[in-house]
Design a protein around this motif. Structure first.
Motif, PDB file in Angstrom:
ATOM      1  N   LYS A 198     -53.944  76.386 -73.844  1.00 29.21           N
ATOM      2  CA  LYS A 198     -54.503  77.043 -72.862  1.00 29.21           C
ATOM      3  C   LYS A 198     -54.431  76.698 -71.590  1.00 29.21           C
ATOM      4  CE  LYS A 198     -56.770  79.575 -76.825  1.00 29.21           C
ATOM      5  NZ  LYS A 198     -57.660  80.267 -77.437  1.00 29.21           N
TER       6      LYS A 198
ATOM      7  N   GLU B  17     -55.446  86.498 -75.700  1.00 24.55           N
ATOM      8  CA  GLU B  17     -55.873  86.540 -74.148  1.00 24.55           C
ATOM      9  C   GLU B  17     -54.810  87.186 -73.189  1.00 24.55           C
ATOM     10  OE1 GLU B  17     -56.603  82.133 -74.656  1.00 24.55           O
ATOM     11  OE2 GLU B  17     -58.159  82.645 -76.082  1.00 24.55           O
TER      12      GLU B  17
ATOM     13  N   ALA C 217     -62.714  85.194 -84.149  1.00 28.91           N
ATOM     14  CA  ALA C 217     -62.753  83.871 -84.617  1.00 28.91           C
ATOM     15  C   ALA C 217     -62.082  82.844 -83.750  1.00 28.91           C
ATOM     16  CB  ALA C 217     -61.993  83.607 -85.807  1.00 28.91           C
TER      17      ALA C 217
ATOM     18  N   GLY D  56     -62.329  80.675 -80.360  1.00 33.91           N
ATOM     19  CA  GLY D  56     -63.015  80.058 -79.524  1.00 33.91           C
ATOM     20  C   GLY D  56     -64.615  80.139 -79.846  1.00 33.91           C
TER      21      GLY D  56
ATOM     22  N   VAL E 196     -59.800  76.658 -85.694  1.00 39.53           N
ATOM     23  CA  VAL E 196     -59.439  75.716 -86.781  1.00 39.53           C
ATOM     24  C   VAL E 196     -59.769  74.166 -86.207  1.00 39.53           C
ATOM     25  CG1 VAL E 196     -57.124  74.564 -87.645  1.00 39.53           C
ATOM     26  CG2 VAL E 196     -57.650  77.099 -87.691  1.00 39.53           C
TER      27      VAL E 196
ATOM     28  N   LEU F  51     -52.394  77.900 -85.608  1.00 37.59           N
ATOM     29  CA  LEU F  51     -52.361  77.736 -84.163  1.00 37.59           C
ATOM     30  C   LEU F  51     -53.758  77.356 -83.588  1.00 37.59           C
ATOM     31  CD1 LEU F  51     -50.535  78.249 -81.673  1.00 37.59           C
ATOM     32  CD2 LEU F  51     -51.039  80.577 -81.714  1.00 37.59           C
TER      33      LEU F  51
ATOM     34  N   GLY G 198     -59.015  75.041 -79.226  1.00 38.54           N
ATOM     35  CA  GLY G 198     -60.025  74.039 -78.711  1.00 38.54           C
ATOM     36  C   GLY G 198     -59.736  72.687 -79.398  1.00 38.54           C
TER      37      GLY G 198
HETATM   38  O1  LIG Z   1     -54.269  79.866 -79.755  1.00 44.54           O
HETATM   39  C1  LIG Z   1     -55.015  79.516 -80.341  1.00 44.54           C
HETATM   40  C2  LIG Z   1     -56.282  80.293 -80.775  1.00 44.54           C
HETATM   41  O2  LIG Z   1     -56.850  81.163 -79.634  1.00 44.54           O
HETATM   42  C3  LIG Z   1     -57.172  79.525 -81.441  1.00 44.54           C
HETATM   43  O3  LIG Z   1     -58.254  79.072 -80.368  1.00 44.54           O
HETATM   44  P1  LIG Z   1     -59.520  78.118 -80.945  1.00 44.54           P
HETATM   45  O4  LIG Z   1     -59.051  77.420 -82.093  1.00 44.54           O
HETATM   46  O5  LIG Z   1     -59.979  77.448 -79.926  1.00 44.54           O
HETATM   47  O6  LIG Z   1     -60.495  79.174 -81.646  1.00 44.54           O
END
Ligand SMILES: O=C[C@H](O)COP(=O)(O)O
Length: 258
Positions: A13, A103, A177, A179, A220, A238, A241
């Motif tokens: 990100k 996003e 789910a 973040g 994850v 994928l 964080g």
């Molecule tokens: O691209 C990844 C996802 O948006 C998952 O993000 P996350 O692992 O921070 O929840």
């Protein structure tokens, strides 16, 4: 047991500048072994400004880590201020590009039509799109997660021929789910990933559907990845964080040991 090679992709990100990116990829490269790379395909998806540095490192040290971008323009060139084309990403030897991350859909109003144009742009330049789909909390509460997600798959892959679709990666990411620390249960993940494979079989036939990798994404971590990866239609993750911590990401790649 499918013969699809799992794909663990770290979506950074808007995190890590190009110097931090170099340090991070070096840490990954140092920790990952030949055995890891044989078992799992590992990719990082840094911000655009990091890509040249990551390319230089990967090529210079002949790393097996793949890399790609988090978005691309639907257009190939021209007066589109701020956009980055598939041709530019291909020139940097990107392997992957995410399309339609929630996003992007939420903050940049990307519709299925836009995502479809971006999937086509990716294929025009030899990039493999990671098409992101998934429902928000309201849709989940109403029990409409499968219909909602399949409509996004249909929209994103509209007019994409089987020869291209067989290389696409679909990332199922329930928005509630992402973040939040709120990981979907393995059964939740399998319900929708299984339905996605079913729809891919309707669109392209079972043989093609069986080749397509479907990732799960959403909070994850090393501690929950093994149960999710045990599901028959989940072929990778994928990771947001947790991908910013190199040690944690390596543990995710080694999901079989968790
Ligand atoms: O691209 C990844 C996802 O948006 C998952 O993000 P996350 O692992 O921070 O929840």
């Amino acid at each position: 047991m499918s013969d699809r090679t799992p794909l663990m992709a770290g979506n950074w990100k808007m995190n890590l500048n190009h110097l931090e990116a170099i340090a991070h990829v070096q840490k990954l490269a140092f920790a990952l072994t030949g055995k890891d790379h044989e078992a799992v395909e590992v990719a990082v998806l840094p911000p655009f400004t990091d890509l040249r540095s990551v390319q230089t490192l990967v090529e210079g040290d002949k790393l097996k880590i793949k890399y790609g971008a988090q978005d691309l323009s639907a257009h190939d060139s021209g007066a589109y201020t701020g956009e980055v084309s598939g041709a530019m990403l291909a020139k940097l030897k990107c392997a992957y590009v995410t399309v339609g991350h929630s996003e992007r859909r939420q903050y940049h109003a990307e519709t299925d039509e836009v995502c479809n144009a971006k999937v086509k742009a990716a294929y025009r330049h030899g990039l493999t799109p990671i098409l992101c789909v998934g429902e928000g909390l309201e849709v989940r509460k109403a029990g409409n997660q499968v219909a909602h997600t399949l409509a996004q798959v249909d929209g994103g892959l509209k007019d994409i021929p089987a020869e291209q679709a067989e290389s696409v990666v679909i990332a199922y990411e329930p928005v509630w789910a992402i973040g939040t620390g709120e990981v979907a249960t393995p059964e939740d993940a399998q319900e929708v990933c299984g339905a996605i494979r079913g729809r891919l079989a309707e669109l392209y036939g079972q043989e093609v559907a069986d080749k397509i990798r479907i990732q799960y994404g959403g909070s994850v971590k090393a501690g929950n990845v093994a149960a999710i990866m045990a599901q028959p239609d989940v072929d990778g993750a994928l990771v947001g964080g947790a991908a910013l911590d190199a040690d944690e990401f390596v543990r995710i790649v080694r999901f079989r040991d968790q």
